[in-house]
Design an enzyme around this catalytic site. Sequence first.
Site, PDB file in Angstrom:
ATOM      1  N   TYR A 142     -37.348 -27.056  -1.013  1.00 12.86           N
ATOM      2  CA  TYR A 142     -36.666 -25.833  -0.249  1.00 12.86           C
ATOM      3  C   TYR A 142     -35.493 -25.732  -1.379  1.00 12.86           C
ATOM      4  O   TYR A 142     -34.661 -24.124  -1.220  1.00 12.86           O
ATOM      5  CB  TYR A 142     -35.821 -25.990   1.000  1.00 12.86           C
ATOM      6  CG  TYR A 142     -36.720 -26.240   2.171  1.00 12.86           C
ATOM      7  CD1 TYR A 142     -37.608 -27.644   2.130  1.00 12.86           C
ATOM      8  CD2 TYR A 142     -35.665 -25.806   3.349  1.00 12.86           C
ATOM      9  CE1 TYR A 142     -38.056 -27.258   3.761  1.00 12.86           C
ATOM     10  CE2 TYR A 142     -36.636 -26.034   4.828  1.00 12.86           C
ATOM     11  CZ  TYR A 142     -37.739 -26.664   5.005  1.00 12.86           C
ATOM     12  OH  TYR A 142     -38.596 -27.163   6.062  1.00 12.86           O
ATOM     13  N   LYS A 200     -44.754 -39.848  -1.074  1.00 11.22           N
ATOM     14  CA  LYS A 200     -46.155 -39.665  -1.443  1.00 11.22           C
ATOM     15  C   LYS A 200     -46.275 -40.244  -3.268  1.00 11.22           C
ATOM     16  O   LYS A 200     -46.732 -39.744  -4.103  1.00 11.22           O
ATOM     17  CB  LYS A 200     -46.516 -38.233  -1.806  1.00 11.22           C
ATOM     18  CG  LYS A 200     -48.145 -37.888  -2.108  1.00 11.22           C
ATOM     19  CD  LYS A 200     -48.754 -38.130  -1.233  1.00 11.22           C
ATOM     20  CE  LYS A 200     -50.176 -38.160  -1.267  1.00 11.22           C
ATOM     21  NZ  LYS A 200     -51.152 -38.891  -0.620  1.00 11.22           N
ATOM     22  N   ASP A 245     -49.092 -39.185   4.473  1.00  5.69           N
ATOM     23  CA  ASP A 245     -50.523 -39.099   5.024  1.00  5.69           C
ATOM     24  C   ASP A 245     -50.434 -40.082   6.221  1.00  5.69           C
ATOM     25  O   ASP A 245     -50.718 -39.609   6.819  1.00  5.69           O
ATOM     26  CB  ASP A 245     -51.292 -38.476   4.480  1.00  5.69           C
ATOM     27  CG  ASP A 245     -51.937 -39.544   2.888  1.00  5.69           C
ATOM     28  OD1 ASP A 245     -50.827 -40.276   3.020  1.00  5.69           O
ATOM     29  OD2 ASP A 245     -52.806 -39.832   2.322  1.00  5.69           O
ATOM     30  N   ASP A 261     -39.289 -32.580   7.468  1.00  4.17           N
ATOM     31  CA  ASP A 261     -39.668 -31.521   8.363  1.00  4.17           C
ATOM     32  C   ASP A 261     -41.178 -31.068   9.071  1.00  4.17           C
ATOM     33  O   ASP A 261     -41.079 -30.165  10.213  1.00  4.17           O
ATOM     34  CB  ASP A 261     -39.867 -29.715   7.065  1.00  4.17           C
ATOM     35  CG  ASP A 261     -40.265 -28.694   7.913  1.00  4.17           C
ATOM     36  OD1 ASP A 261     -38.899 -28.441   9.298  1.00  4.17           O
ATOM     37  OD2 ASP A 261     -40.737 -28.115   7.743  1.00  4.17           O
ATOM     38  N   ASP A 309     -41.574 -32.373  13.659  1.00  5.24           N
ATOM     39  CA  ASP A 309     -42.543 -31.635  14.470  1.00  5.24           C
ATOM     40  C   ASP A 309     -43.679 -32.504  15.219  1.00  5.24           C
ATOM     41  O   ASP A 309     -43.473 -32.026  16.127  1.00  5.24           O
ATOM     42  CB  ASP A 309     -42.902 -29.933  14.173  1.00  5.24           C
ATOM     43  CG  ASP A 309     -42.007 -28.879  14.119  1.00  5.24           C
ATOM     44  OD1 ASP A 309     -40.956 -29.404  13.872  1.00  5.24           O
ATOM     45  OD2 ASP A 309     -42.750 -28.024  14.180  1.00  5.24           O
TER      46      ASP A 309
HETATM   47  C1  IPM Z   1     -36.186 -27.114  10.961  1.00  5.71           C
HETATM   48  C2  IPM Z   1     -37.074 -25.012  10.725  1.00  5.71           C
HETATM   49  C3  IPM Z   1     -36.240 -24.201   9.296  1.00  5.71           C
HETATM   50  C4  IPM Z   1     -37.334 -25.637   8.130  1.00  5.71           C
HETATM   51  C5  IPM Z   1     -36.653 -23.056   9.138  1.00  5.71           C
HETATM   52  C6  IPM Z   1     -36.812 -22.786  10.096  1.00  5.71           C
HETATM   53  C7  IPM Z   1     -36.173 -23.199   8.033  1.00  5.71           C
HETATM   54  O1  IPM Z   1     -39.004 -26.047  10.837  1.00  5.71           O
HETATM   55  O2  IPM Z   1     -35.533 -27.534  10.610  1.00  5.71           O
HETATM   56  O3  IPM Z   1     -37.193 -27.943  10.247  1.00  5.71           O
HETATM   57  O4  IPM Z   1     -37.987 -26.214   7.777  1.00  5.71           O
HETATM   58  O5  IPM Z   1     -35.837 -26.589   7.905  1.00  5.71           O
HETATM   59 MN    MN Z   2     -39.725 -27.518  11.202  1.00  4.69          MN
END
Ligand code: IPM
Ligand code: MN
Length: 367
Positions: free
Chosen positions: A141, A191, A223, A247, A251
Amino acid sequence: MRLNVLLLPGDGIGVEVIREASKVLARIADSFGHELALSEGLLGGIAIHQTGSPFPDGTRDLALKADATLLGAVGLPEFDNAPPDKRPERGLLGIRKVLGVYANLRPVRSYRALIDSSPLKNELVDGTDMIIVRELTGGLYYGTPRGIFGSGTTEHAVNTMAYTRSEIERVAHMAFQLASKRRNKVTSVDKSNVLENSQLWRRVVTEVAADYSGVTLDHILVDNCAMQLVLNPKRFDVVLTENLFGDILSDEGAVLAGSIGMLPSASIGDKRPSGAWVGLYEPVHGSAPDIAGQGKANPLGAIGSVAAMLEYSFGLVDEARAVYGAIEQVLNNGRVTADLKPAGKPASTAEVGDAICEALSARAVSA
Ligand code: IPM
Ligand code: MN
């Protein structure tokens, strides 16, 4: 206690969920006798529209002055084709860096009341209770060089995955300290079969582990981790990983709990001289422009983030517990938004916020 909190609603559903979260914060301040000093600032797409910058100087100054920041979400579709430094997301990366919040804590737990909302079979998901510790201010990032260079057939793009030893050490310490208050297990995700970056990550995490004899450490490739999260989520206690892997995996973890709308997060850095953590608190879901402004957004991720703020930035454990208890109660009563697939008519964002406040008042009376 004086709670000096900056609100950054941001874009899309961020505005709606922060409205409910701040109601809950006000209710807590009221019933536990704290003084609430709120300020509000611009971040993300709305900040670009109003000031030209996704992270205006005014917001930076407010964030540095506040004891804690509560953020909604950033991102608007009209910026989809803008270069990275002109996008709302850059505002979020900016504030994370300025506050130095290098550890992002994302708790993933299954609630009994939501077990049928999980895409996994009940017996697989029941009892899941993990916390993902995502490194937040390094890696791909932020690494340089970065950019799109050249043109025509030589056009190419570069991002850099860079970590220093000290960046790995400090987030690893955070993970081991958390694990020692939980089930004493850290799983570090990398990884290292391909990336030098991960080889250093694995070596440094292993060294840090030597300071925590009561905590066991295992390593898993990213993975395989993605697969184990759906095959056997209960095997995880504290999951430690770098920025981009965290990240993605968080999710995936979020839906195990029933809905990404449920997941809070706490981003913390070093302790201030007062002993409080510098903290940025935000739900994990994004700005969801497709449902923005319709009262459909689940505010529980944002409200859970208020609980995390009370706990980490202010050390108010009873207050945090009251919020977690109210969330559980509202889930059990089924007054939830459509993403949680309630049996009856789904509640609106504001109705869920009100239900949490009512549950808090009822608890205050019975206490
Ligand atoms: C998160 C989001 C952010 C990230 C984006 C919006 C920049 O996806 O907080 O998980 O990738 O960190
Ligand atoms: Mn995210």
